[in-house]
Design a protein around this motif. Structure first.
Motif, PDB file in Angstrom:
ATOM      1  N   ALA A  19       0.783  -1.226  -0.068  1.00 14.26           N
ATOM      2  CA  ALA A  19      -0.026   0.015  -0.056  1.00 14.26           C
ATOM      3  C   ALA A  19       0.932   1.380  -0.029  1.00 14.26           C
ATOM      4  O   ALA A  19       0.624   2.353  -0.688  1.00 14.26           O
ATOM      5  CB  ALA A  19      -0.817   0.159   1.280  1.00 14.26           C
ATOM      6  N   ILE A  20       1.953   1.256   0.723  1.00 19.74           N
ATOM      7  CA  ILE A  20       2.789   2.461   0.527  1.00 19.74           C
ATOM      8  C   ILE A  20       3.525   2.477  -0.673  1.00 19.74           C
ATOM      9  O   ILE A  20       3.603   3.816  -0.930  1.00 19.74           O
ATOM     10  CB  ILE A  20       4.060   2.169   2.015  1.00 19.74           C
ATOM     11  N   THR A  70      -2.562  -0.580  -5.692  1.00 21.87           N
ATOM     12  CA  THR A  70      -3.368  -0.206  -4.295  1.00 21.87           C
ATOM     13  C   THR A  70      -4.472  -0.953  -4.422  1.00 21.87           C
ATOM     14  O   THR A  70      -5.061  -1.354  -3.147  1.00 21.87           O
ATOM     15  CB  THR A  70      -3.518   1.247  -4.375  1.00 21.87           C
ATOM     16  N   ILE A  71      -5.153  -1.309  -5.525  1.00 21.62           N
ATOM     17  CA  ILE A  71      -6.330  -2.461  -5.362  1.00 21.62           C
ATOM     18  C   ILE A  71      -5.824  -3.821  -4.807  1.00 21.62           C
ATOM     19  O   ILE A  71      -6.521  -4.273  -3.908  1.00 21.62           O
ATOM     20  CB  ILE A  71      -6.961  -2.602  -6.672  1.00 21.62           C
ATOM     21  N   TRP A  86      -3.246   3.607   4.170  1.00 23.96           N
ATOM     22  CA  TRP A  86      -2.473   3.547   3.054  1.00 23.96           C
ATOM     23  C   TRP A  86      -3.339   3.249   1.810  1.00 23.96           C
ATOM     24  O   TRP A  86      -2.850   3.796   0.729  1.00 23.96           O
ATOM     25  CB  TRP A  86      -1.063   2.634   3.303  1.00 23.96           C
ATOM     26  N   SER A  87      -3.717   2.153   1.910  1.00 25.48           N
ATOM     27  CA  SER A  87      -4.492   1.659   0.755  1.00 25.48           C
ATOM     28  C   SER A  87      -5.391   2.530   0.160  1.00 25.48           C
ATOM     29  O   SER A  87      -5.667   2.741  -1.098  1.00 25.48           O
ATOM     30  CB  SER A  87      -5.180   0.184   0.996  1.00 25.48           C
ATOM     31  N   ILE A  88      -6.343   3.073   1.095  1.00 30.46           N
ATOM     32  CA  ILE A  88      -7.413   4.155   0.832  1.00 30.46           C
ATOM     33  C   ILE A  88      -6.756   5.393  -0.008  1.00 30.46           C
ATOM     34  O   ILE A  88      -7.147   5.883  -0.890  1.00 30.46           O
ATOM     35  CB  ILE A  88      -8.457   4.256   1.823  1.00 30.46           C
ATOM     36  N   ALA A  89      -5.816   5.854   0.669  1.00 30.68           N
ATOM     37  CA  ALA A  89      -5.104   6.988   0.324  1.00 30.68           C
ATOM     38  C   ALA A  89      -4.514   6.649  -1.238  1.00 30.68           C
ATOM     39  O   ALA A  89      -4.563   7.692  -2.090  1.00 30.68           O
ATOM     40  CB  ALA A  89      -4.059   7.605   1.306  1.00 30.68           C
ATOM     41  N   GLY A  90      -3.671   5.806  -1.324  1.00 29.02           N
ATOM     42  CA  GLY A  90      -3.074   5.427  -2.389  1.00 29.02           C
ATOM     43  C   GLY A  90      -4.267   5.044  -3.639  1.00 29.02           C
ATOM     44  O   GLY A  90      -4.154   5.341  -4.916  1.00 29.02           O
ATOM     45  N   LEU A  91      -5.285   4.759  -3.290  1.00 27.14           N
ATOM     46  CA  LEU A  91      -6.376   4.499  -4.165  1.00 27.14           C
ATOM     47  C   LEU A  91      -7.202   5.717  -4.618  1.00 27.14           C
ATOM     48  O   LEU A  91      -7.390   5.964  -5.750  1.00 27.14           O
ATOM     49  CB  LEU A  91      -7.487   3.536  -3.486  1.00 27.14           C
TER      50      LEU A  91
END
Length: 117
Positions: A19-20, A70-71, A86-91
């Motif tokens: 995610a990062i 990220t997905i 981190w995942s939602i921010a990257g998405l």
């Protein structure tokens, strides 16, 4: 006779590395276009807006790569019951990196859905 129960060692926290990486790739995708956008507001740099046409393909390609990463990271974080920040921010960042240039190319600023290039 009482038995002393020693507490089990806490499981090590897993860092959401994927995610990062996806979030960093999305920021890397957005950065060149953002710099050109900010420089375009300077009085002597009125022609800098044309550089957006050169940075948008890079933004879209790297944004799609970041979106896929990220997905995958979001799915893995949900399955591992980890923090999803981190995942939602990257998405969100990678969706912006993909859809904002596409919106621009399809005439989003002109009000129509026809490419105005």
């Amino acid at each position: 006779m009482t038995e002393s129960v020693s507490p089990s060692p806490a499981a090590p926290r897993r860092i959401p590395i994927l995610a990062i990486i996806g979030c960093s790739a999305a920021v890397l995708a957005i950065a060149p276009s953002l710099v050109v956008f900010v420089v375009g507001f300077l009085p002597d740099m009125a022609l800098a807006w044309w550089f957006l046409l050169m940075t948008f393909p890079f933004t879209i390609i790297v944004g799609v790569i970041a979106l896929v990463i990220t997905i995958i990271a979001l799915i893995l974080d949900i399955r591992a019951r980890r923090t999803l920040a981190w995942s939602i921010a990257g998405l969100v960042l990678s969706l912006m990196a993909v859809f904002v240039p596409l919106w621009f190319f399809t005439g989003g600023f002109a009000g129509g859905y026809v490419a105005s290039l």
